[in-house]
Enzyme design. Structure first.
Site, PDB file in Angstrom:
ATOM      1  CD  GLU A  96      -2.869   1.330   0.412  1.00 42.55           C
ATOM      2  OE1 GLU A  96      -2.464   1.548  -0.752  1.00 42.55           O
ATOM      3  OE2 GLU A  96      -4.062   1.345   0.717  1.00 42.55           O
ATOM      4  CG  ASP A  97      -0.860   4.867  -1.528  1.00 43.73           C
ATOM      5  OD1 ASP A  97      -1.569   4.241  -0.706  1.00 43.73           O
ATOM      6  OD2 ASP A  97      -1.325   5.727  -2.295  1.00 43.73           O
ATOM      7  CG  ASP A 100      -5.136   9.598   6.110  1.00 43.09           C
ATOM      8  OD1 ASP A 100      -4.534  10.126   7.056  1.00 43.09           O
ATOM      9  OD2 ASP A 100      -6.041  10.177   5.493  1.00 43.09           O
ATOM     10  N   GLY A 102      -6.843   4.344   7.994  1.00 41.47           N
ATOM     11  CA  GLY A 102      -6.820   2.883   8.096  1.00 41.47           C
ATOM     12  C   GLY A 102      -8.134   2.241   7.664  1.00 41.47           C
ATOM     13  CG  ASP A 156      -4.194  11.049  -6.545  1.00 43.61           C
ATOM     14  OD1 ASP A 156      -4.137  10.398  -5.480  1.00 43.61           O
ATOM     15  OD2 ASP A 156      -5.255  11.484  -7.013  1.00 43.61           O
TER      16      ASP A 156
HETATM   17  P1  5GP Z   1      -7.319   5.593   4.570  1.00 46.39           P
HETATM   18  O1  5GP Z   1      -8.443   4.658   4.252  1.00 46.39           O
HETATM   19  O2  5GP Z   1      -6.195   4.935   5.337  1.00 46.39           O
HETATM   20  O3  5GP Z   1      -7.814   6.830   5.275  1.00 46.39           O
HETATM   21  O4  5GP Z   1      -6.770   6.154   3.222  1.00 46.39           O
HETATM   22  C1  5GP Z   1      -6.077   5.395   2.343  1.00 46.39           C
HETATM   23  C2  5GP Z   1      -5.983   6.067   0.992  1.00 46.39           C
HETATM   24  O5  5GP Z   1      -6.227   7.484   1.061  1.00 46.39           O
HETATM   25  C3  5GP Z   1      -4.580   5.934   0.467  1.00 46.39           C
HETATM   26  O6  5GP Z   1      -4.389   4.718  -0.202  1.00 46.39           O
HETATM   27  C4  5GP Z   1      -4.478   7.155  -0.429  1.00 46.39           C
HETATM   28  O7  5GP Z   1      -5.006   6.857  -1.701  1.00 46.39           O
HETATM   29  C5  5GP Z   1      -5.342   8.200   0.234  1.00 46.39           C
HETATM   30  N1  5GP Z   1      -4.540   9.130   1.064  1.00 46.39           N
HETATM   31  C6  5GP Z   1      -4.488   9.211   2.405  1.00 46.39           C
HETATM   32  N2  5GP Z   1      -3.627  10.164   2.803  1.00 46.39           N
HETATM   33  C7  5GP Z   1      -3.117  10.698   1.688  1.00 46.39           C
HETATM   34  C8  5GP Z   1      -2.129  11.706   1.435  1.00 46.39           C
HETATM   35  O8  5GP Z   1      -1.530  12.343   2.315  1.00 46.39           O
HETATM   36  N3  5GP Z   1      -1.857  11.947   0.118  1.00 46.39           N
HETATM   37  C9  5GP Z   1      -2.472  11.306  -0.904  1.00 46.39           C
HETATM   38  N4  5GP Z   1      -2.112  11.643  -2.138  1.00 46.39           N
HETATM   39  N5  5GP Z   1      -3.390  10.334  -0.701  1.00 46.39           N
HETATM   40  C10 5GP Z   1      -3.698  10.027   0.573  1.00 46.39           C
END
Ligand code: 5GP
Length: 182
Positions: A96-97, A100, A102, A156
């Site tokens: 995964e990149d 955030d 989760g 992105d």
């Molecule tokens: P989560 O479900 O953990 O909140 O978010 C995961 C997804 O949100 C990541 O795979 C990514 O695509 C996007 N995301 C969360 N934080 C960032 C950030 O700081 N920059 C970017 N470009 N995408 C983010």
């Protein structure tokens, strides 16, 4: 993108990825390894990481979204593209990149566990610990970062900037300019 907004340089990222690859190579010896990239953000990281894993492996992809073009999590996870092959009995490494809140991974991990892999481990380039809403265990982590919206190296902003070789952060006014340009 302004050079002064660089958060992690290409050199810092590549050094860490080499270390991660070496650790994974040690840990995964003798396993039936499948690396699953979560599209689209993980592609650059995955391409670099797997070349540092000195083991036989296969790759597959899944696409999920919890963000639109906005910079805040919607909390809603949608699988946009599923795996091409079954993972039953395989040693799966999710790539995964960024983790955030989760929410995306919490959903995906639960979903993938139901397909009975032999093991399921997670490698993420980035983690924002202060934003976590679910107890996600990142087995292999590139960098822990603070609560800033980052772009580049696969990540992105409104589908742009994925091709930057480094990670940069977006200022509030940059994101406002982006919105005005649409
Ligand atoms: P989560 O479900 O953990 O909140 O978010 C995961 C997804 O949100 C990541 O795979 C990514 O695509 C996007 N995301 C969360 N934080 C960032 C950030 O700081 N920059 C970017 N470009 N995408 C983010």
């Amino acid at each position: 993108m302004n050079e002064q907004n660089i958060y992690l340089s290409e050199k810092q990222i590549q050094k860490r990825i080499q270390e991660l690859g070496e650790t994974i190579t040690q840990d995964m010896k003798g396993k039936d390894l499948v690396c699953i990239g979560i599209l689209k953000g993980s592609i650059i990281f995955m391409a670099d990481l797997i070349r540092h894993i000195q083991l036989p492996l296969s790759i597959d992809f899944m696409a999920a979204s919890s963000y639109g073009d906005a910079m805040k999590s919607s909390g809603v996870v949608k699988i946009n593209m599923d795996l091409a092959h079954p993972i039953e009995g395989k040693d799966v490494l999710i790539i995964e990149d960024i983790v955030d809140t989760g929410l995306t991974l919490d959903y995906l991990l639960k979903h993938l566990k139901m397909r009975k892999p032999k093991s399921l481990t997670l490698c993420s380039l980035l983690l924002k610990p202060s934003k976590l809403k679910k107890p996600i265990q990142v087995d292999y982590l590139g960098f822990s970062i603070d609560d800033r919206f980052v772009i580049g190296y696969g990540l992105d902003h409104a589908e742009k900037f994925r091709n930057l070789p480094y990670l940069a952060y977006v200022e509030e006014e940059d994101s406002e300019n982006q919105k005005e340009k649409k």
